[in-house]
Scaffold this motif. Structure first.
Motif, PDB file in Angstrom:
ATOM      1  N   ARG A 242       0.993  -1.215   0.107  1.00 13.53           N
ATOM      2  CA  ARG A 242      -0.098   0.133   0.075  1.00 13.53           C
ATOM      3  C   ARG A 242       0.836   1.327  -0.133  1.00 13.53           C
ATOM      4  O   ARG A 242       0.552   2.356  -0.704  1.00 13.53           O
ATOM      5  CB  ARG A 242      -1.014   0.044   1.395  1.00 13.53           C
ATOM      6  CG  ARG A 242      -1.833   1.144   1.286  1.00 13.53           C
ATOM      7  CD  ARG A 242      -2.811   1.070   2.561  1.00 13.53           C
ATOM      8  NE  ARG A 242      -3.349   2.465   2.828  1.00 13.53           N
ATOM      9  CZ  ARG A 242      -3.367   2.919   4.012  1.00 13.53           C
ATOM     10  NH1 ARG A 242      -3.216   1.877   5.283  1.00 13.53           N
ATOM     11  NH2 ARG A 242      -3.861   4.025   4.372  1.00 13.53           N
ATOM     12  N   LEU A 243       1.855   1.298   0.928  1.00  9.10           N
ATOM     13  CA  LEU A 243       2.614   2.462   0.786  1.00  9.10           C
ATOM     14  C   LEU A 243       3.422   2.435  -0.210  1.00  9.10           C
ATOM     15  O   LEU A 243       3.807   3.779  -0.862  1.00  9.10           O
ATOM     16  CB  LEU A 243       3.636   2.504   2.272  1.00  9.10           C
ATOM     17  CG  LEU A 243       3.029   2.440   3.425  1.00  9.10           C
ATOM     18  CD1 LEU A 243       3.988   2.753   4.541  1.00  9.10           C
ATOM     19  CD2 LEU A 243       1.929   3.478   3.629  1.00  9.10           C
ATOM     20  N   ARG A 244       3.864   1.432  -0.994  1.00  9.10           N
ATOM     21  CA  ARG A 244       4.782   1.308  -2.309  1.00  9.10           C
ATOM     22  C   ARG A 244       4.068   2.297  -3.288  1.00  9.10           C
ATOM     23  O   ARG A 244       4.210   3.036  -4.020  1.00  9.10           O
ATOM     24  CB  ARG A 244       5.056   0.114  -2.668  1.00  9.10           C
ATOM     25  CG  ARG A 244       6.011  -0.097  -3.804  1.00  9.10           C
ATOM     26  CD  ARG A 244       6.283  -1.364  -4.450  1.00  9.10           C
ATOM     27  NE  ARG A 244       5.016  -1.842  -5.168  1.00  9.10           N
ATOM     28  CZ  ARG A 244       4.534  -1.536  -6.301  1.00  9.10           C
ATOM     29  NH1 ARG A 244       5.255  -0.596  -7.059  1.00  9.10           N
ATOM     30  NH2 ARG A 244       3.352  -1.800  -6.859  1.00  9.10           N
ATOM     31  N   ARG A 245       2.748   1.693  -3.313  1.00  8.79           N
ATOM     32  CA  ARG A 245       1.943   2.212  -4.478  1.00  8.79           C
ATOM     33  C   ARG A 245       1.672   3.694  -4.304  1.00  8.79           C
ATOM     34  O   ARG A 245       1.043   4.382  -5.049  1.00  8.79           O
ATOM     35  CB  ARG A 245       0.114   1.406  -4.406  1.00  8.79           C
ATOM     36  CG  ARG A 245       0.295   0.128  -5.064  1.00  8.79           C
ATOM     37  CD  ARG A 245      -0.913  -0.614  -4.914  1.00  8.79           C
ATOM     38  NE  ARG A 245      -0.732  -2.154  -5.093  1.00  8.79           N
ATOM     39  CZ  ARG A 245      -1.604  -2.877  -5.480  1.00  8.79           C
ATOM     40  NH1 ARG A 245      -3.034  -2.386  -5.266  1.00  8.79           N
ATOM     41  NH2 ARG A 245      -1.596  -4.152  -5.775  1.00  8.79           N
ATOM     42  N   LEU A 246       1.503   4.239  -3.129  1.00 10.09           N
ATOM     43  CA  LEU A 246       1.287   5.464  -2.778  1.00 10.09           C
ATOM     44  C   LEU A 246       2.638   6.517  -2.647  1.00 10.09           C
ATOM     45  O   LEU A 246       2.656   7.807  -2.752  1.00 10.09           O
ATOM     46  CB  LEU A 246       0.710   5.840  -1.193  1.00 10.09           C
ATOM     47  CG  LEU A 246      -0.415   5.308  -0.737  1.00 10.09           C
ATOM     48  CD1 LEU A 246      -0.928   5.292   0.606  1.00 10.09           C
ATOM     49  CD2 LEU A 246      -1.717   6.105  -1.629  1.00 10.09           C
ATOM     50  N   GLY A 247       3.547   5.733  -3.125  1.00 10.54           N
ATOM     51  CA  GLY A 247       5.138   6.393  -3.195  1.00 10.54           C
ATOM     52  C   GLY A 247       5.902   6.761  -2.091  1.00 10.54           C
ATOM     53  O   GLY A 247       6.887   7.104  -2.319  1.00 10.54           O
ATOM     54  N   LEU A 248       5.347   6.186  -0.950  1.00  8.77           N
ATOM     55  CA  LEU A 248       6.272   6.192   0.322  1.00  8.77           C
ATOM     56  C   LEU A 248       7.587   5.488   0.398  1.00  8.77           C
ATOM     57  O   LEU A 248       8.381   5.716   1.112  1.00  8.77           O
ATOM     58  CB  LEU A 248       5.326   6.184   1.446  1.00  8.77           C
ATOM     59  CG  LEU A 248       4.618   7.413   1.895  1.00  8.77           C
ATOM     60  CD1 LEU A 248       3.341   7.364   0.994  1.00  8.77           C
ATOM     61  CD2 LEU A 248       4.355   7.559   3.349  1.00  8.77           C
ATOM     62  N   LEU A 249       7.520   4.366  -0.314  1.00 13.05           N
ATOM     63  CA  LEU A 249       8.593   3.370  -0.215  1.00 13.05           C
ATOM     64  C   LEU A 249       9.880   3.903  -1.065  1.00 13.05           C
ATOM     65  O   LEU A 249      10.044   3.668  -2.221  1.00 13.05           O
ATOM     66  CB  LEU A 249       8.228   1.946  -0.692  1.00 13.05           C
ATOM     67  CG  LEU A 249       9.364   0.748  -0.490  1.00 13.05           C
ATOM     68  CD1 LEU A 249       9.776   0.797   0.899  1.00 13.05           C
ATOM     69  CD2 LEU A 249       8.685  -0.549  -1.028  1.00 13.05           C
ATOM     70  N   GLU A 264      10.010 -11.176  -0.836  1.00 12.24           N
ATOM     71  CA  GLU A 264       9.736 -10.452  -1.940  1.00 12.24           C
ATOM     72  C   GLU A 264       9.793  -8.868  -1.190  1.00 12.24           C
ATOM     73  O   GLU A 264      10.511  -7.861  -1.863  1.00 12.24           O
ATOM     74  CB  GLU A 264       8.635 -10.409  -2.665  1.00 12.24           C
ATOM     75  CG  GLU A 264       8.249  -9.316  -3.644  1.00 12.24           C
ATOM     76  CD  GLU A 264       6.759  -9.502  -4.500  1.00 12.24           C
ATOM     77  OE1 GLU A 264       6.718  -8.838  -5.385  1.00 12.24           O
ATOM     78  OE2 GLU A 264       6.274 -10.518  -4.128  1.00 12.24           O
ATOM     79  N   GLU A 265       9.030  -8.705  -0.300  1.00 10.59           N
ATOM     80  CA  GLU A 265       9.014  -7.475   0.539  1.00 10.59           C
ATOM     81  C   GLU A 265      10.416  -6.961   1.129  1.00 10.59           C
ATOM     82  O   GLU A 265      10.752  -5.803   1.066  1.00 10.59           O
ATOM     83  CB  GLU A 265       8.089  -7.478   1.849  1.00 10.59           C
ATOM     84  CG  GLU A 265       6.613  -7.579   1.453  1.00 10.59           C
ATOM     85  CD  GLU A 265       5.650  -8.133   2.457  1.00 10.59           C
ATOM     86  OE1 GLU A 265       4.525  -7.644   2.298  1.00 10.59           O
ATOM     87  OE2 GLU A 265       6.137  -8.729   3.459  1.00 10.59           O
ATOM     88  N   ALA A 272      14.669  -0.142  -2.563  1.00 13.85           N
ATOM     89  CA  ALA A 272      14.070   1.194  -2.295  1.00 13.85           C
ATOM     90  C   ALA A 272      14.898   1.925  -1.698  1.00 13.85           C
ATOM     91  O   ALA A 272      14.900   3.173  -1.383  1.00 13.85           O
ATOM     92  CB  ALA A 272      12.791   1.197  -1.660  1.00 13.85           C
ATOM     93  N   ASN A 273      16.153   1.456  -1.066  1.00 13.95           N
ATOM     94  CA  ASN A 273      17.020   1.944   0.001  1.00 13.95           C
ATOM     95  C   ASN A 273      16.461   2.767   1.241  1.00 13.95           C
ATOM     96  O   ASN A 273      16.930   3.656   1.545  1.00 13.95           O
ATOM     97  CB  ASN A 273      17.823   3.394  -0.894  1.00 13.95           C
ATOM     98  CG  ASN A 273      18.893   2.685  -1.868  1.00 13.95           C
ATOM     99  OD1 ASN A 273      19.410   1.399  -1.663  1.00 13.95           O
ATOM    100  ND2 ASN A 273      18.925   3.082  -2.960  1.00 13.95           N
TER     101      ASN A 273
END
Length: 449
Positions: A242-249, A264-265, A272-273
């Motif tokens: 969810r955070l990845r899709r929102l751009g936070l990762l 995978e996570e 993503a560093n």
């Protein structure tokens, strides 16, 4: 030939600079001028090169960078032991959140944070990353103590005594940052509490601000299996996705706990560093599980150490966290070399600084960096003999062996005595709060008035 003038020379039996990794220098000195490290050199070279306003010879000590507590809720020292031995959500919903709604005020946060600063200074922590309400009160406490802190601009999607709605939280946090931008000891981060308390809209807004003002994003993530189940039910994906899709990762993310992760996570986090704040004692006490730290480190994830709050640990003690993290990594991975002592030390110092974007200033003892330093006495009987100070610092020593602490070359602890705080005054404040909270809880129990 005239010698160069410096403010402070600290001569230590062992010097652990953290850069290069794993290095140990014997009988070396740190020279400090105007709050910065200007040289690392042997005792003899220090004699020849420098004239110091103050010189301290520590014949049996290890000198290390100040420890960085990558995740805590400092003011919760006043709730230490309030509700123990409970699962996370029961602990939060039935005990901690109701207590906070009733008692948390600027005065509570100031006094609780000041108490936390004292505990952390005694344990060699010079910088902490905080997430709590009324951060302006926390800032006052940090300034009084003389510590370094990254204060969270906290957001939750429900009203509290601190703020009415997400926009109110944000405006107050941003105003506080603007007020203290000139203070070198204070930095800030966006602090959305957790995926289960923050909406997509709020996350997106905080990401926009974080990118504009270049601050990290500090959030609880993948702490419990229940959190993941609830995210799947409400959003159709796990919280990290969810955070990845929102751009936070991304590189600015400081993900706290990260206990329940798929392979995978872990790869996504590494790619993503992003950084992870590992809180082993809190994870154990709340039965959240065992974070896969060895696997994260193997993938190159930057992992720092946090204590979490005193209400869920119940100590703000990074020596304990170093030892617990190292031992757990070995047990969980089945490999005794999974997290060696020098790596645990890096997690408690340089890695925490790196996660907060402060690694150009603190986290290691190298010329040009701020003189945030800690001296640990490795001479007591229970620590004798010492073959490897790195091993002793992680597996044998404790916070009770910290003798001196400096932030920007200013002493905060000298021979185990505070220089900026009054221990008796702090104890009296804590006692007053304890009586007030205990009396109020007694009144609402069955049989109370």
């Amino acid at each position: 030939m005239a010698r160069d003038q410096v403010d402070l020379l600290v001569d230590a039996r062992w010097l652990l600079p953290m850069e290069p990794a794993g290095e140990v220098l014997e009988r070396h000195s740190v020279a400090v001028r105007a709050g910065r490290i200007c040289a690392l050199l042997s005792w003899q070279e220090a004699d020849e090169r420098f004239e110091a306003r103050e010189r301290l010879r520590l014949e049996r000590h290890a000198l290390i960078p100040g420890l960085v507590n990558l995740h805590t809720h400092a003011a919760m020292t006043l709730l230490r032991g309030l509700a123990d031995d409970l699962p996370l959500m029961e602990w939060l919903q039935e005990h901690i959140w109701p207590a906070e709604m009733r008692f948390v005020t600027p005065e509570f946060v100031h006094d609780g944070t000041l108490l936390a600063c004292a505990e952390m200074i005694q344990g060699g922590i010079t910088c902490f990353n905080d997430m709590y309400f009324f951060p302006e009160a926390a800032a006052r406490a940090v300034i009084k103590a003389g510590m370094r802190a990254t204060l969270g601009m906290i957001v939750v999607d429900f009203p509290t005594p601190y703020a009415a709605d997400p926009d109110d939280y944000l405006s107050k946090g941003l105003a506080l940052r603007d007020q203290h931008r000139a203070n070198a000891l204070l930095s800030f981060c966006m602090a959305p509490h957790a995926p289960y308390t923050v909406s997509d809209k709020s996350f997106e807004k905080m990401l926009t601000y974080a990118e504009q003002i270049q601050v990290p994003i500090h959030v609880h993530l993948h702490e419990t299996e229940e959190e993941i189940r609830e995210s799947l039910r409400q959003h159709g994906v796990r919280p990290l996705e969810r955070l990845r899709r929102l751009g936070l990762l991304g590189p600015g993310l400081v993900a706290v706990h990260m206990v329940h992760l798929t392979a995978e996570e872990m790869e996504l986090t590494a790619h993503a560093n992003a950084s992870v704040a590992h809180c082993p004692s809190s994870n154990l006490k709340l039965a959240s599980g065992f974070a896969p730290i060895a696997q994260l480190v193997e993938r190159g994830v930057n992992v720092g150490l946090g204590t979490d709050g005193a209400a869920s640990n119940n100590r703000l003690d990074l020596f304990q966290e170093m030892r617990t993290a190292a031992l757990l990594a070995k047990a969980v991975s089945g490999r005794a070399d999974a997290l060696p002592a020098h790596r645990a030390l890096e997690m408690a110092t340089l890695n925490g600084a790196r996660a907060l974007g402060l690694d150009k200033a603190i986290g290691s003892l190298v010329p040009g960096k701020r003189a945030d330093m800690v001296a640990v006495d490795l001479g007591p009987l229970e620590l004798s003999p010492c073959y490897d100070p790195r091993s002793h610092l992680v597996y044998a020593a404790g916070r009770e062996h910290v003798s001196h602490v400096w932030v920007e070359g200013r002493p905060l602890l000298q021979d185990r005595q505070f220089t900026t705080l009054d221990a008796k005054e702090l104890a009296a404040r804590a006692s007053r709060w304890g009586r007030r909270i205990a009396d109020a809880r007694a009144d609402i129990r069955p049989g109370g008035n």
